[in-house]
Design an enzyme around this catalytic site. Structure first.
Site: not given
Ligand code: C5P
Length: 397
Positions: A208, A286, A337
């Protein structure tokens, strides 16, 4: 900040050693006491006399110099200082450190010390980029060695690229932060940054666009207040800050493991853009474009690192902070959240393209705590970082 602090300065053999004379002089200007150690190769570039004159101290050169041993043994010398600084840290010195060799005075001191070590690498660009040096760098960072630089630029050898020793003011800043008496001195803060790369096969991956800019500024600000920062980062665009312990990872699973092995911490900040899914049937070789048609990728959910740590019970850091990048209803989504993940604070921001925040130098954040939502004015990412670091210090210091 450096007044009365004692630094053991190991000068390795590289053309950048001339800058170490200036470094020494400026450290002394700021009130630090400096004991110089000159390697055999270092003595080809600067003289012991220059170092001892600038340091107003004896220069240590030889492990088997009996006079030195009678005055002060090498074990004692390695522990007498508050910090060991290696500048320039050559490829050879880094390799010795990574391998734990102790075949001269400098490497023996580095192996015997119980103090923090900061290195300022300096070498030819190809030597720096060589997989062996990069492997040694990762090993040293994993061992807790602090690193400043190298910088990009033209080099004495006529080539251009990363490998120039960091400039003296940057080395001084990294030393000051390593020796900081700030409010977070003695506190360990864990930070995640960057995207993760989830392999599809050995050459392809899912990624990403996270740059890691805001959280890198936060980690730098925390180190500036004296915290010991473990910075667990996926492959981010922005280089990690100086003066923190860097752990490089690729995948979410590796990130979780690195976070768990860096515990315990007084606070944890999870800002990595962790991929929500990984490819469950990633190819060991691959994947070929062939008559069998399009590949079918199966996905598995990645661990939620923030939620895992927030809900871990015993050993949970007393302050856990998550991030929420939203494009609409920022406060409502971020508040939900916070509860869903179980963290203490959420730093929320609006990343709709119109704001120009993603990839920009400014940020407008809302801090969500159990007290509600607090919107901060738009300011530089460095200013957001400084303000957040102060808030963290108020809670955990
Ligand atoms: O669920 P979402 O991705 O929107 O949440 C964002 C927060 O969760 C950020 O603090 C990100 O670093 C953390 N996160 C995480 N592990 C994941 C997904 C998100 O620590 N697998």
């Amino acid at each position: 900040m450096l007044a009365g602090r004692h630094i053991l300065l190991i000068v390795g053999g590289g053309i950048a050693a001339f800058k170490s004379l200036d470094l020494l002089r400026r450290l002394r200007d700021q009130g630090a006491r400096v004991t110089p150690v000159l390697t055999r190769a270092g003595a080809e570039f600067v003289t012991p006399l220059s170092l001892s004159a600038l340091a107003a101290s004896k220069v240590y050169q030889d492990l088997f110099d009996l006079t030195d041993e009678a005055e002060m043994g090498h074990i004692e010398l390695s522990r007498a200082a508050d910090l060991i600084v290696v500048a320039p840290a050559t490829a050879d010195l880094m390799a010795k450190m990574a391998a734990g060799l102790a075949n001269d005075l400098a490497s023996t001191l580095l192996l015997a010390t119980d103090k923090r070590v900061l290195i300022a690498p300096a070498m030819n660009v190809r030597m720096w980029q060589h997989p062996a040096t990069q492997r040694n760098l990762a090993t040293l960072q994993g061992d807790g060695v602090l690193v400043v630089g190298p910088d990009d630029g033209s080099m004495a050898c006529g080539e251009f690229g990363p490998g120039r020793m960091a400039e003296v003011p940057d080395i001084i800043a990294a030393i000051s932060s390593a020796l900081s008496d700030g409010p977070l001195k003695g506190k360990h803060i864990l930070v995640t940054s960057g995207p993760t790369h989830e392999p599809i096969d050995p050459v392809r991956y899912i990624a990403n666009r996270s740059s890691g800019a805001q959280v890198t500024a936060i980690a730098r600000a925390l180190a500036g207040l004296g915290a010991t920062v473990t910075f667990v980062t996926g492959p981010a665009d922005v280089p990690p800050p100086d003066g923190v312990q860097v752990v490089h990872v690729q995948t979410a699973a590796q990130m979780l493991q690195a976070v768990q092995s860096a515990a315990p911490a007084d606070a944890a900040i999870f800002a990595a853009a962790v991929a929500d899914w990984r490819v469950a049937n990633a190819g060991a070789s691959k994947i070929k474009k062939d008559a069998a048609g399009l590949p079918h990728l199966e996905f598995a959910e990645n661990p939620d690192i923030l939620a895992t740590v927030s809900q871990m019970g015993a050993g949970r850091p007393p302050l856990v902070i998550g991030f929420a990048a939203e494009t609409d209803d920022v406060i409502a989504h971020a508040t939900a959240k916070r509860l869903r993940k179980g963290c203490d604070w959420i730093v929320a921001n609006d990343v709709s393209p119109a704001t120009g925040i993603m990839g920009g130098t400014e940020n407008a954040v809302t801090l969500i705590t159990d007290q509600g939502a607090e919107s901060w004015p738009r300011m530089s990412k460095d200013a957001v970082a400084a303000q957040l670091a102060q808030r963290i210090a108020q809670v955990i210091a």
